[in-house]
Design an enzyme around this catalytic site. Structure first.
Site, mmCIF file in Angstrom:
data_model
loop_
_atom_site.group_PDB
_atom_site.id
_atom_site.type_symbol
_atom_site.label_atom_id
_atom_site.label_comp_id
_atom_site.label_asym_id
_atom_site.label_seq_id
_atom_site.Cartn_x
_atom_site.Cartn_y
_atom_site.Cartn_z
ATOM 1 N N CYS A 50 22.191 -95.908 53.249
ATOM 2 C CA CYS A 50 23.605 -96.262 53.145
ATOM 3 C C CYS A 50 23.802 -97.473 52.234
ATOM 4 O O CYS A 50 24.898 -97.735 51.767
ATOM 5 C CB CYS A 50 24.218 -96.481 54.511
ATOM 6 S SG CYS A 50 23.301 -97.593 55.547
ATOM 7 N N ASN A 51 22.724 -98.213 51.961
ATOM 8 C CA ASN A 51 22.877 -99.381 51.102
ATOM 9 C C ASN A 51 22.389 -99.178 49.677
ATOM 10 O O ASN A 51 22.665 -99.996 48.818
ATOM 11 C CB ASN A 51 22.135 -100.581 51.699
ATOM 12 C CG ASN A 51 22.924 -101.211 52.804
ATOM 13 O OD1 ASN A 51 24.144 -101.153 52.807
ATOM 14 N ND2 ASN A 51 22.230 -101.810 53.756
ATOM 15 N N ARG A 52 21.654 -98.111 49.447
ATOM 16 C CA ARG A 52 21.152 -97.903 48.081
ATOM 17 C C ARG A 52 20.780 -96.457 47.835
ATOM 18 O O ARG A 52 20.395 -95.727 48.747
ATOM 19 C CB ARG A 52 19.945 -98.804 47.802
ATOM 20 C CG ARG A 52 18.716 -98.492 48.630
ATOM 21 C CD ARG A 52 17.566 -99.415 48.277
ATOM 22 N NE ARG A 52 17.837 -100.778 48.765
ATOM 23 C CZ ARG A 52 17.941 -101.823 47.973
ATOM 24 N NH1 ARG A 52 17.769 -101.710 46.674
ATOM 25 N NH2 ARG A 52 18.195 -103.007 48.483
ATOM 26 N N HIS A 99 10.631 -104.266 41.231
ATOM 27 C CA HIS A 99 11.813 -103.856 41.983
ATOM 28 C C HIS A 99 11.420 -103.089 43.245
ATOM 29 O O HIS A 99 11.863 -103.412 44.353
ATOM 30 C CB HIS A 99 12.725 -102.995 41.104
ATOM 31 C CG HIS A 99 13.911 -102.452 41.827
ATOM 32 N ND1 HIS A 99 15.007 -103.237 42.122
ATOM 33 C CD2 HIS A 99 14.166 -101.236 42.361
ATOM 34 C CE1 HIS A 99 15.885 -102.507 42.793
ATOM 35 N NE2 HIS A 99 15.400 -101.289 42.955
ATOM 36 N N GLU A 114 14.875 -107.588 57.113
ATOM 37 C CA GLU A 114 15.072 -106.525 58.104
ATOM 38 C C GLU A 114 14.196 -105.328 57.737
ATOM 39 O O GLU A 114 14.161 -104.894 56.578
ATOM 40 C CB GLU A 114 16.551 -106.110 58.162
ATOM 41 C CG GLU A 114 17.431 -107.139 58.843
ATOM 42 C CD GLU A 114 16.966 -107.463 60.253
ATOM 43 O OE1 GLU A 114 17.374 -106.774 61.184
ATOM 44 O OE2 GLU A 114 16.167 -108.407 60.416
ATOM 45 N N PRO A 115 13.480 -104.791 58.693
ATOM 46 C CA PRO A 115 12.400 -103.857 58.359
ATOM 47 C C PRO A 115 12.796 -102.397 58.125
ATOM 48 O O PRO A 115 11.965 -101.622 57.687
ATOM 49 C CB PRO A 115 11.477 -103.961 59.577
ATOM 50 C CG PRO A 115 12.383 -104.342 60.693
ATOM 51 C CD PRO A 115 13.512 -105.123 60.108
ATOM 52 N N MET A 193 29.693 -107.574 74.212
ATOM 53 C CA MET A 193 28.676 -108.501 73.713
ATOM 54 C C MET A 193 27.709 -108.897 74.814
ATOM 55 O O MET A 193 26.508 -109.010 74.610
ATOM 56 C CB MET A 193 29.372 -109.768 73.208
ATOM 57 C CG MET A 193 29.834 -109.681 71.782
ATOM 58 S SD MET A 193 28.472 -109.973 70.674
ATOM 59 C CE MET A 193 28.644 -111.726 70.428
#
Lengths: 436, 276
Positions: A50-52, A99, A114-115, A193
């Site tokens: 979703c991020n790349r 990269h 974050e893994p 929470m």
């Protein structure tokens, strides 16, 4: 043979663009096949999260390969290359290696360290391997990226400190209590929470939970979920001294825990420390509780402050990770250069050996009167001669391969031209060539 | 020979300090191997130093200031190596190693040559009394270091401002536990040190207690630790208060050891600078 990358990420493209070029997992196989059709791409891989969205490929010609990748990405999603160009980044050679190593080590992630991304790359690689679109170069490249990521994880503290509010609370508890196993938690109220934080505590070894709520039924329901015990809201102060950690998030408009209550509880528990986490707004716990010895009170802002401090700490660790990556890039490039060196050496040996064979056969054909031992001597002499001749170039080439400079490539090119060598596509690993 | 060895161990303690400092700065868990090896070898060479000096002098080398400083440093190093065996607290290791190093440096500027033994000290009680006293002091030294870091960490947790040190410290609970363990070992050692001294005094001077400055200060220190132990066991003096006590207690320990030797002449003044 070179490696190149075309892609876009949360840093270069908004979600409105990223969603257009994302590959659905169920269509990945087909997309990979389509990508592999391109004659410019010897090997290829698609990473879509979703991020790349990134395409990794290996091929003989960087420029043409990159064009092929861009066109594929645009056409597959019914877009034009111009639509995407502003968002795309293009990397080749060393840049591409850096990269991918950085992405795998989570240095390029939205939250550094974050893994998840490593798992996503592994999955992407799995798909590509299944479809057979990766070969010698990308196989080795991705495995190297995995091992670099692992090295970064073990040798730096990049994922060491919590970057979410609820996990930060668990870490603080560890800083106060050492181990939190066997500690007891009191949950006041039932905010989302609060529940999340409680779940973090339970997942990290806490198995004794008390729950209280103005509506007793809700307390009972939540207690059941954590296999804990429900307590009447009016009575919770009587239980305060038994618990080590208090998680509070009620809708109360006034403080429900006063310093006097805590002081009393501390006295009863002989000053064993207590950790109060106040997630409610307006706050549930009087801030003066923090002034008591052995009581530690954190509200939402405090926890956010911890998260921010941890993020800064991660940034420091990231610098160390960059150094590791630079080192690993050098290593991988040496291997890449070796890809050209080894087949060249093999081709050279084959060529010279063929010449020797032909000449020896011709000579022995003319000298039919020679006995077995003389024939053997001629064989041995000619073999020794080519070994001696080839020894130095082989050694020099291998040494050049270990250097950072471009000398190896020069030597390889010169040899290939001078001896008119034809290089077979490399198949085995570097190790498969034994030393002569 | 022992003086050369002393210098070697001083150097090794310096190496230990530097290596632990590197560990702390890098902050990689489980990367303290070389630092631990350095600490153990420094301790081993130092042990050899004391043994050689014992053989050369013919008596336990704890009779002048150089010898006392060396012996004190040795006990602290030994006690800390034990405490650190499982807990692996690198920040504490740096501080303790620095403390040891400072004591060793002081020891190295004192007259170091072996002297004739004062006949009054020629007794089996010497190693027993002084050994127990120093061992107790060393344990309290470790409690002191743990106490200082407890206060620092507690302050950070209360003020919610975290420095780089925060990420490198063990938990409050661990530091408090070290404090407690040290108290439970240090207090009996100190008590036995004082009792053995009294018994020795009775046989040497004819009286158990003569209120000389060292005895008085030792007694004050003993009361301080007794109060802490009692408070801890009966009313839960832990954490911050225990840490403050451990710090004050150690200041008294140091004064009883060094201050009294240098400032207040009395029956125990064998170990002043000249060591006469």
């Amino acid at each position: 043979m070179d490696i190149f990358v075309v892609g876009l990420s949360h840093k270069t493209a908004p979600v409105s663009v990223r969603e257009k070029v994302a590959f659905a997992p169920e269509k990945l196989a087909e997309a990979l096949h389509q990508l592999a059709q391109s004659p410019q791409l010897a090997e290829s891989l698609i990473l879509s999260t979703c991020n790349r969205v990134e395409l990794y490929a290996g091929g003989p010609d960087c420029g043409a390969g990159i064009r092929a990748l861009k066109e594929f990405l645009a056409h597959y999603h019914h877009l034009s290359v111009d639509d995407l160009d502003g968002h795309l980044y293009v990397k080749q050679g060393e840049e591409a290696i850096r990269h991918v190593f950085r992405v795998a080590a989570s240095l390029d992630s939205m939250v550094v360290g974050e893994p998840q991304i490593l798992g996503q790359i592994k999955t992407a690689y799995g798909h590509a391997a299944e479809q057979g679109t990766v070969g010698l170069i990308l196989n080795r490249f991705l495995h190297k990226a995995f091992s670099v990521a692992k090295r970064v994880r073990t040798e730096t503290n990049i994922a060491g400190n919590a970057v979410s509010v609820s996990f930060a609370a668990v870490e603080l508890a560890r800083k106060i209590f050492g181990s939190i196993e066997g500690k007891k938690v009191l949950l006041i109220g039932a905010g989302e929470m609060c529940e999340l934080a409680a779940r973090h505590f339970v997942n990290n070894g806490i198995n004794r939970v008390l729950v209280t709520n103005r509506t007793f039924a809700r307390a009972e329901k939540l207690a059941e979920e954590f296999s804990g015990q429900a307590v009447l809201f009016e009575n919770f102060p009587d239980h305060l001294h038994q618990v080590d950690i208090v998680l509070s998030s009620t809708g109360a408009t006034r403080f429900i825990i006063s310093p006097e209550m805590v002081q009393q509880a501390l006295k009863q528990r002989k000053n064993r420390p207590m950790f109060f986490i106040d997630i409610a707004v307006p706050r549930d716990i009087d801030p003066r509780v923090n002034d008591l010895n052995n009581a530690y009170l954190y509200d939402v802002d405090d926890l956010q402050g911890v998260v921010n401090a941890n993020l800064k700490e991660r940034q420091r660790e990231a610098e160390l990770a960059e150094q590791i990556i630079e080192h690993e890039i050098g290593q991988f490039q040496r291997w890449m250069r070796g890809l050209d060196v080894v087949p060249t050496i093999v081709a050279l040996r084959n060529k010279v050996e063929q010449l020797r064979r032909a000449e020896v056969d011709k000579t022995l054909g003319n000298l039919k009167h020679l006995g077995a031992s003389e024939r053997k001597a001629i064989e041995a002499m000619s073999a020794a001669l080519i070994n001696k001749i080839l020894h130095t170039p082989t050694r020099v080439l291998k040494q050049a391969q270990q250097q950072e400079d471009e000398e190896a490539q020069l030597c390889v090119d010169a040899l290939q031209r001078l001896f008119d060598l034809e290089i077979a596509a490399p198949e085995g690993e570097l190790k498969s060539m034994d030393d002569h | 020979m022992n003086i050369l060895l002393y210098k070697v161990s001083l150097l090794l303690y310096a190496v230990t300090t530097v290596l632990y400092l590197v560990c702390v700065i890098q902050n990689r868990p489980g990367r303290d191997r070389w630092a631990r090896i350095a600490l153990l070898s420094a301790f081993a060479v130092h042990s050899l130093t004391l043994l050689m000096r014992y053989l050369e002098a013919g008596y336990t080398p704890i009779t002048n200031l150089h010898e006392s400083l060396s012996f004190f440093a040795w006990t602290i190093a030994g006690v800390f190596a034990l405490v650190n065996w499982r807990l692996r607290m690198n920040v504490l290791a740096v501080s303790t190693a620095t403390l040891v190093l400072v004591l060793m440096l002081f020891g190295s500027v004192m007259p170091m040559h072996v002297q004739e033994l004062n006949p009054a000290l020629n007794s089996l009680w010497l190693p027993v009394h002084v050994g127990l006293a120093f061992l107790g002091n060393a344990v309290f030294a470790v409690a002191f270091v743990a106490g200082v870091f407890y206060l620092l960490e507690e302050r950070m947790l209360k003020s919610k401002k975290f420095s780089a040190l925060y990420y490198r410290l063990p938990s409050l609970d661990t530091l408090d536990m070290v404090n407690y363990r040290c108290l439970t070992f240090g207090f009996p050692l100190m008590t036995m040190g004082i009792i053995s001294g009294a018994v020795w005094a009775e046989s040497a001077w004819g009286t158990y207690w003569s209120w000389d400055p060292k005895e008085s200060w030792a007694l004050i220190t003993w009361f301080l630790y007794a109060a802490l132990l009692h408070g801890r066991l009966s009313i839960g003096w832990r954490g911050r208060r225990a840490a403050i006590f451990a710090i004050i207690g150690f200041v008294f320990v140091l004064f009883t050891f060094l201050g009294v030797n240098l400032l207040l002449p009395g029956l125990h003044s064998y170990s002043s600078m000249a060591g006469s």
